[in-house]
Scaffold this motif. Sequence first.
Motif, PDB file in Angstrom:
ATOM      1  N   GLN A 158       0.830  -1.211   0.000  1.00 44.30           N
ATOM      2  CA  GLN A 158       0.000   0.000   0.000  1.00 44.30           C
ATOM      3  C   GLN A 158       0.862   1.258   0.000  1.00 44.30           C
ATOM      4  OE1 GLN A 158      -3.188   0.123  -0.621  1.00 44.30           O
ATOM      5  NE2 GLN A 158      -3.319  -2.111  -0.645  1.00 44.30           N
ATOM      6  N   ALA A 161       2.431   1.556  -3.528  1.00 45.91           N
ATOM      7  CA  ALA A 161       1.411   1.910  -4.524  1.00 45.91           C
ATOM      8  C   ALA A 161       0.989   3.370  -4.367  1.00 45.91           C
ATOM      9  CB  ALA A 161       0.208   0.988  -4.393  1.00 45.91           C
ATOM     10  N   PRO A 168      -2.004  -1.635  -6.694  1.00 47.16           N
ATOM     11  CA  PRO A 168      -1.491  -2.489  -5.618  1.00 47.16           C
ATOM     12  C   PRO A 168      -1.158  -3.912  -6.077  1.00 47.16           C
ATOM     13  CG  PRO A 168      -3.305  -1.170  -4.792  1.00 47.16           C
ATOM     14  CD  PRO A 168      -3.233  -0.928  -6.273  1.00 47.16           C
ATOM     15  N   TYR A 172       2.287  -5.771  -5.493  1.00 49.17           N
ATOM     16  CA  TYR A 172       2.329  -7.049  -4.772  1.00 49.17           C
ATOM     17  C   TYR A 172       3.130  -8.090  -5.550  1.00 49.17           C
ATOM     18  CZ  TYR A 172       1.226 -11.574  -2.966  1.00 49.17           C
ATOM     19  OH  TYR A 172       1.357 -12.860  -2.479  1.00 49.17           O
TER      20      TYR A 172
END
Length: 200
Positions: A158, A161, A168, A172
Amino acid sequence: MSSIRSDVLSRAFDAPAEPPLRPLPPEVAELLRSLGAPPRLAAHLRAVHDVAVDLADWVEDRYPDLAVDRDAVLFGAATRDLGKTLHPEELSGPGSAHEADGRDLLLEHGFPPGLAKFAATHTSWDRADVTIEDLLVSTADKIGKDERVPDLEERLVQASAAATGREPWEEYLALDDLLTRLGADAAHRLAFQAAFPVNQ
């Protein structure tokens, strides 16, 4: 400190490892020597510091515009368990007494609060005031033993991003790839530190 313990501690700083491990920052190595740190602690800190270098390099490469205090991350990874010099039983068993005591030990030795804090905060990434540096130190600590922590990784995803505007899921996937690669060497890191005694 006995000459035997001093010799074993020196080997924890300098012994070759496979894959190779980078040395600890000189000021950290000197502090550990002055405290008569357990050799296993020095080896453990060296191994996690090495992971933190790889994480910091990756962040600099992937997020060149993200303001990250690289030196703080590396110092935090290299000192976050310093309190285990006072609580060596926590090197081989559970316990959290080393956290606040490690911070206080660093403050007593003249390190600024912004660096000393990692010793007390490296297990509490769910705080509202958590920084990207906190998250990276905590991640290095966990991935050093190939322990994946979804909540921690989600916080890091988070943060990255939000800083980049990328999705996100994209962040990831990139982070997961990195942590999988770093985690693959965990057995070697754990074997390296296990080769050194908790007490000498």
